[in-house]
Design an enzyme around this catalytic site. Sequence first.
Site, PDB file in Angstrom:
ATOM      1  N   GLU A 105      -1.144  -8.449   5.730  1.00  0.00           N
ATOM      2  CA  GLU A 105      -0.864  -8.624   7.162  1.00  0.00           C
ATOM      3  C   GLU A 105      -2.140  -8.543   7.995  1.00  0.00           C
ATOM      4  O   GLU A 105      -2.132  -8.864   9.169  1.00  0.00           O
ATOM      5  CB  GLU A 105       0.182  -7.592   7.629  1.00  0.00           C
ATOM      6  CG  GLU A 105      -0.317  -6.176   7.890  1.00  0.00           C
ATOM      7  CD  GLU A 105      -0.590  -5.359   6.624  1.00  0.00           C
ATOM      8  OE1 GLU A 105      -0.497  -5.907   5.509  1.00  0.00           O
ATOM      9  OE2 GLU A 105      -0.925  -4.163   6.773  1.00  0.00           O
ATOM     10  N   HIS A 145      -3.351  -5.170   1.929  1.00  0.00           N
ATOM     11  CA  HIS A 145      -2.747  -5.435   3.243  1.00  0.00           C
ATOM     12  C   HIS A 145      -2.841  -6.911   3.636  1.00  0.00           C
ATOM     13  O   HIS A 145      -3.734  -7.268   4.403  1.00  0.00           O
ATOM     14  CB  HIS A 145      -3.481  -4.622   4.317  1.00  0.00           C
ATOM     15  CG  HIS A 145      -3.218  -3.158   4.283  1.00  0.00           C
ATOM     16  ND1 HIS A 145      -2.319  -2.536   5.117  1.00  0.00           N
ATOM     17  CD2 HIS A 145      -3.738  -2.177   3.520  1.00  0.00           C
ATOM     18  CE1 HIS A 145      -2.297  -1.236   4.870  1.00  0.00           C
ATOM     19  NE2 HIS A 145      -3.153  -0.996   3.899  1.00  0.00           N
ATOM     20  N   CYS A 198       0.824  -1.205   0.000  1.00  0.00           N
ATOM     21  CA  CYS A 198       0.000   0.000   0.000  1.00  0.00           C
ATOM     22  C   CYS A 198       0.863   1.262   0.000  1.00  0.00           C
ATOM     23  O   CYS A 198       1.516   1.534  -0.992  1.00  0.00           O
ATOM     24  CB  CYS A 198      -0.984  -0.071   1.168  1.00  0.00           C
ATOM     25  SG  CYS A 198      -2.432   0.926   0.872  1.00  0.00           S
TER      26      CYS A 198
HETATM   27  N1  GLN Z   1      -3.677   6.313   0.787  1.00  0.00           N
HETATM   28  C1  GLN Z   1      -2.420   6.084   1.444  1.00  0.00           C
HETATM   29  C2  GLN Z   1      -1.308   6.863   0.766  1.00  0.00           C
HETATM   30  O1  GLN Z   1      -1.511   7.403  -0.271  1.00  0.00           O
HETATM   31  C3  GLN Z   1      -2.071   4.613   1.453  1.00  0.00           C
HETATM   32  C4  GLN Z   1      -3.083   3.857   2.259  1.00  0.00           C
HETATM   33  C5  GLN Z   1      -2.554   2.641   2.936  1.00  0.00           C
HETATM   34  O2  GLN Z   1      -1.344   2.443   3.063  1.00  0.00           O
HETATM   35  N2  GLN Z   1      -3.453   1.828   3.430  1.00  0.00           N
HETATM   36  O3  GLN Z   1      -0.235   6.941   1.301  1.00  0.00           O
END
Ligand code: GLN
Length: 191
Positions: A172, A170, A78
């Site tokens: 995890e 995610h 992410c």
């Molecule tokens: N929207 C977040 C970003 O742009 C990422 C979201 C996340 O890591 N769950 O950094």
Amino acid sequence: MKIGVLALQGAFREHRWMLERLGAEGVEVRKPEDLDLVEGLVIPGGESTTIGKLLIEWGLMDKIRERAAAGLAIYGTCAGMILLAKEIVGSDQPRLGLMDVTVRRNAFGRQRESFEADLNVPEFGADPVRAVFIRAPYIEKAGPDVKVMAAVGDHIVIARQGKFLATAFHPELTNDDRIHKYFISMIRGQA
Ligand code: GLN
């Protein structure tokens, strides 16, 4: 095997637990020296702009780039995926820029701030991966050296380039440890 988990901000504890469940030693990384003993590094989800700023502030940006150039395996989830990308659509925020991909942040739209999906990942066999997306990015363009491992429509959500692995979601937060297992075998040079 010692695997670092970047612990500046975001969901790092769950990654450490997942790695330990798989028999690795999870090391929380906050200072450049913390990187000296690890054979891999996980960059967690969180807020990529915050993590990027802290990477510079704590002297980790250059150190991670150096270790990466020397072969350190890195897995970004992410926000971690955003930090690995060379290009971030509409943003000049700090990043490691190690993977030849263009990511779009918060890409699945406001009505889908968070959702789950079953991903077909041929690498892992017939059993789909249940993926939790939270304000997730996706990869909209990948260079020729990038292997696409899963997509939602034409949005790439798992990709690998050599020793670098990225997921938009995610793992995890679920019980499915196949992504972390795969990362460990990448570190060992077996995947
Ligand atoms: N929207 C977040 C970003 O742009 C990422 C979201 C996340 O890591 N769950 O950094």
